[in-house]
Motif scaffolding. Structure first.
Motif, mmCIF file in Angstrom:
data_model
loop_
_atom_site.group_PDB
_atom_site.id
_atom_site.type_symbol
_atom_site.label_atom_id
_atom_site.label_comp_id
_atom_site.label_asym_id
_atom_site.label_seq_id
_atom_site.Cartn_x
_atom_site.Cartn_y
_atom_site.Cartn_z
ATOM 1 N N ILE A 17 0.823 -1.213 0.000
ATOM 2 C CA ILE A 17 0.000 0.000 0.000
ATOM 3 C C ILE A 17 0.855 1.261 0.000
ATOM 4 C CG2 ILE A 17 -1.969 -1.097 1.118
ATOM 5 C CD1 ILE A 17 -1.012 0.134 3.752
ATOM 6 N N ASN A 18 2.136 1.153 0.318
ATOM 7 C CA ASN A 18 2.971 2.357 0.380
ATOM 8 C C ASN A 18 3.962 2.448 -0.771
ATOM 9 O OD1 ASN A 18 4.511 0.236 1.250
ATOM 10 N ND2 ASN A 18 5.356 1.273 3.035
ATOM 11 N N GLY A 19 3.611 1.846 -1.917
ATOM 12 C CA GLY A 19 4.377 2.081 -3.127
ATOM 13 C C GLY A 19 5.484 1.097 -3.443
ATOM 14 N N PHE A 20 5.739 0.143 -2.579
ATOM 15 C CA PHE A 20 6.728 -0.889 -2.883
ATOM 16 C C PHE A 20 6.098 -1.981 -3.757
ATOM 17 C CE2 PHE A 20 10.560 -0.038 -0.502
ATOM 18 C CZ PHE A 20 10.161 0.823 0.490
ATOM 19 N N GLU A 21 6.922 -2.628 -4.542
ATOM 20 C CA GLU A 21 6.482 -3.772 -5.312
ATOM 21 C C GLU A 21 7.609 -4.794 -5.373
ATOM 22 O OE1 GLU A 21 5.511 -2.140 -9.156
ATOM 23 O OE2 GLU A 21 7.531 -2.573 -9.904
ATOM 24 N N ALA A 22 7.235 -6.040 -5.582
ATOM 25 C CA ALA A 22 8.235 -7.098 -5.716
ATOM 26 C C ALA A 22 7.762 -8.044 -6.806
ATOM 27 C CB ALA A 22 8.432 -7.845 -4.404
ATOM 28 N N GLU A 23 8.709 -8.589 -7.525
ATOM 29 C CA GLU A 23 8.382 -9.507 -8.601
ATOM 30 C C GLU A 23 9.009 -10.861 -8.370
ATOM 31 O OE1 GLU A 23 9.144 -8.060 -12.526
ATOM 32 O OE2 GLU A 23 7.752 -9.525 -13.370
ATOM 33 N N LEU A 83 12.784 -6.373 -4.257
ATOM 34 C CA LEU A 83 11.844 -5.333 -3.803
ATOM 35 C C LEU A 83 12.246 -4.007 -4.433
ATOM 36 C CD1 LEU A 83 9.498 -4.719 -1.728
ATOM 37 C CD2 LEU A 83 11.308 -4.045 -0.142
ATOM 38 N N ARG A 84 11.260 -3.286 -4.973
ATOM 39 C CA ARG A 84 11.555 -2.033 -5.654
ATOM 40 C C ARG A 84 10.590 -0.939 -5.219
ATOM 41 N NH1 ARG A 84 11.349 -5.882 -9.958
ATOM 42 N NH2 ARG A 84 13.428 -6.456 -10.668
ATOM 43 N N LYS A 85 11.082 0.276 -5.325
ATOM 44 C CA LYS A 85 10.220 1.440 -5.158
ATOM 45 C C LYS A 85 10.740 2.524 -6.092
ATOM 46 C CE LYS A 85 7.823 4.295 -1.780
ATOM 47 N NZ LYS A 85 7.592 4.641 -0.358
ATOM 48 N N PRO A 86 9.883 3.155 -6.876
ATOM 49 C CA PRO A 86 10.357 4.126 -7.864
ATOM 50 C C PRO A 86 10.867 5.427 -7.266
ATOM 51 C CG PRO A 86 7.963 3.924 -7.946
ATOM 52 C CD PRO A 86 8.442 2.872 -7.006
ATOM 53 N N SER A 87 10.374 5.774 -6.066
ATOM 54 C CA SER A 87 10.781 7.041 -5.459
ATOM 55 C C SER A 87 10.667 6.899 -3.942
ATOM 56 C CB SER A 87 9.882 8.180 -5.962
ATOM 57 O OG SER A 87 10.203 9.394 -5.315
ATOM 58 N N VAL A 88 11.808 6.927 -3.258
ATOM 59 C CA VAL A 88 11.779 6.673 -1.817
ATOM 60 C C VAL A 88 11.646 7.973 -1.030
ATOM 61 C CG1 VAL A 88 13.054 4.531 -1.979
ATOM 62 C CG2 VAL A 88 14.304 6.691 -1.664
ATOM 63 N N HIS A 89 11.162 7.798 0.194
ATOM 64 C CA HIS A 89 10.964 8.919 1.106
ATOM 65 C C HIS A 89 11.753 8.652 2.371
ATOM 66 C CE1 HIS A 89 8.663 11.524 3.934
ATOM 67 N NE2 HIS A 89 8.563 12.285 2.849
ATOM 68 N N ILE A 90 12.050 9.725 3.086
ATOM 69 C CA ILE A 90 12.798 9.580 4.341
ATOM 70 C C ILE A 90 12.154 8.538 5.253
ATOM 71 C CG2 ILE A 90 13.285 10.732 6.527
ATOM 72 C CD1 ILE A 90 15.305 11.544 4.607
ATOM 73 N N SER A 91 10.838 8.476 5.255
ATOM 74 C CA SER A 91 10.118 7.551 6.135
ATOM 75 C C SER A 91 10.312 6.083 5.756
ATOM 76 C CB SER A 91 8.624 7.873 6.135
ATOM 77 O OG SER A 91 8.101 7.763 4.829
ATOM 78 N N ASP A 92 10.915 5.826 4.603
ATOM 79 C CA ASP A 92 11.196 4.438 4.203
ATOM 80 C C ASP A 92 12.462 3.899 4.844
ATOM 81 O OD1 ASP A 92 10.062 5.259 0.885
ATOM 82 O OD2 ASP A 92 8.968 4.212 2.483
ATOM 83 N N THR A 93 13.179 4.723 5.568
ATOM 84 C CA THR A 93 14.380 4.265 6.279
ATOM 85 C C THR A 93 13.996 3.169 7.263
ATOM 86 O OG1 THR A 93 15.481 6.410 6.121
ATOM 87 C CG2 THR A 93 16.215 4.929 7.871
ATOM 88 N N ALA A 94 14.565 1.991 7.064
ATOM 89 C CA ALA A 94 14.182 0.820 7.873
ATOM 90 C C ALA A 94 15.055 -0.353 7.468
ATOM 91 C CB ALA A 94 12.713 0.470 7.648
ATOM 92 N N GLU A 95 14.866 -1.458 8.194
ATOM 93 C CA GLU A 95 15.505 -2.726 7.836
ATOM 94 C C GLU A 95 14.461 -3.559 7.103
ATOM 95 O OE1 GLU A 95 18.680 -3.156 9.214
ATOM 96 O OE2 GLU A 95 19.114 -5.128 8.386
ATOM 97 N N TYR A 96 14.868 -4.176 6.009
ATOM 98 C CA TYR A 96 13.948 -4.947 5.190
ATOM 99 C C TYR A 96 14.417 -6.407 5.152
ATOM 100 C CZ TYR A 96 11.941 -0.533 3.746
ATOM 101 O OH TYR A 96 11.322 0.692 3.758
#
Lengths: 115, 117
Positions: free
Chosen positions: B60-66, B76-89
């Motif tokens: 729901i927050n713009g990430f996608e995976a194929e 895992l991809r995101k076309p445009s990241v935001h500061i709030s995406d800072t995290a461990e994945y």
């Protein structure tokens, strides 16, 4: 509030002491899990439970004991804490176990320091 | 037995830039694949999952995976990241044929996404 809660959030204990970490979930999920998270190791499974009174070892069970007398609670006990058990501990629950595609729901963790 | 490899322990990227976090798995049977996100001082949260059907899954927050079966990957991809995406994945894999317990769910070691302003 529905969810999974761990207590305490932070704990400092001394080598050799017994310490119990608590985990409570309100979803009535069948499966519950304990993981530890360490730098360089990611998440490692300690113990898991498929239902009340059913528990089984994970990848790193030595030095830990679990019980599950009620579906909603899954305490983790370190019988005689060692410095190598300093870690962040996560409890998780799942409706039907990871193998059936059900996601895990994690608590916010307990940061344990053994001095 | 199955395994997950996240090749990058850290990925620094500038805000509004695209990002790809790599995940490769090893399994001799069909798989279920997951991405979890861990924000600072929190537990892991499910970001997205692949069980069957369309190989492209979205959050729901713009990430996608194929899911790429031939390359055994689930990047895992995101076309445009935001500061709030800072995290461990964390990438994770299991199989419909596993024993039914957590011994069937294997996590990668995680990738720390660092967003630079």
């Amino acid at each position: 509030d529905a969810g999974i809660t761990q207590s305490p959030r932070y704990k400092i204990t001394e080598t050799g002491r017994q310490v119990t970490l608590m985990c409570h979930q309100t979803w009535s999920h069948s499966y519950m899990f304990w993981y530890r998270q360490d730098l360089g190791h990611g998440l490692r499974l300690i113990y898991y439970s498929a239902a009340a009174d059913i528990t089984d070892k994970g990848e790193v069970p030595d030095g830990y004991v679990v019980s599950r007398s009620k579906t909603e609670n899954f305490p983790l006990t370190l019988e005689s804490a060692t410095r190598s058990q300093t870690s962040v501990y996560f409890c998780a629950s799942s409706e039907s176990g990871g193998a059936r595609g059900s996601p895990l729901h994690f608590g916010n963790g307990t940061r344990l320091t053994v001095t | 037995a199955q395994s997950v490899t996240q090749l990058d322990s850290q990925v620094p990227v500038f805000e509004e830039a695209p990002v790809e976090l790599r995940c490769n798995y090893s399994s001799s049977v069909s798989v279920y694949l997951f991405w979890y996100v861990q924000y600072p001082n929190q537990g892991l949260q499910l970001l997205l999952k692949y069980l069957s059907g369309s190989t492209l899954v979205e959050s729901i927050n713009g990430f996608e995976a194929e899911f790429n079966k031939s390359q055994t990957s689930f990047h895992l991809r995101k076309p445009s990241v935001h500061i709030s995406d800072t995290a461990e994945y964390f990438c994770a894999v299991t199989s419909p044929y596993s024993g039914g317990g957590a011994d069937g769910l294997t996590f990668g070691k995680g990738t720390h996404l660092i967003i630079q302003p």
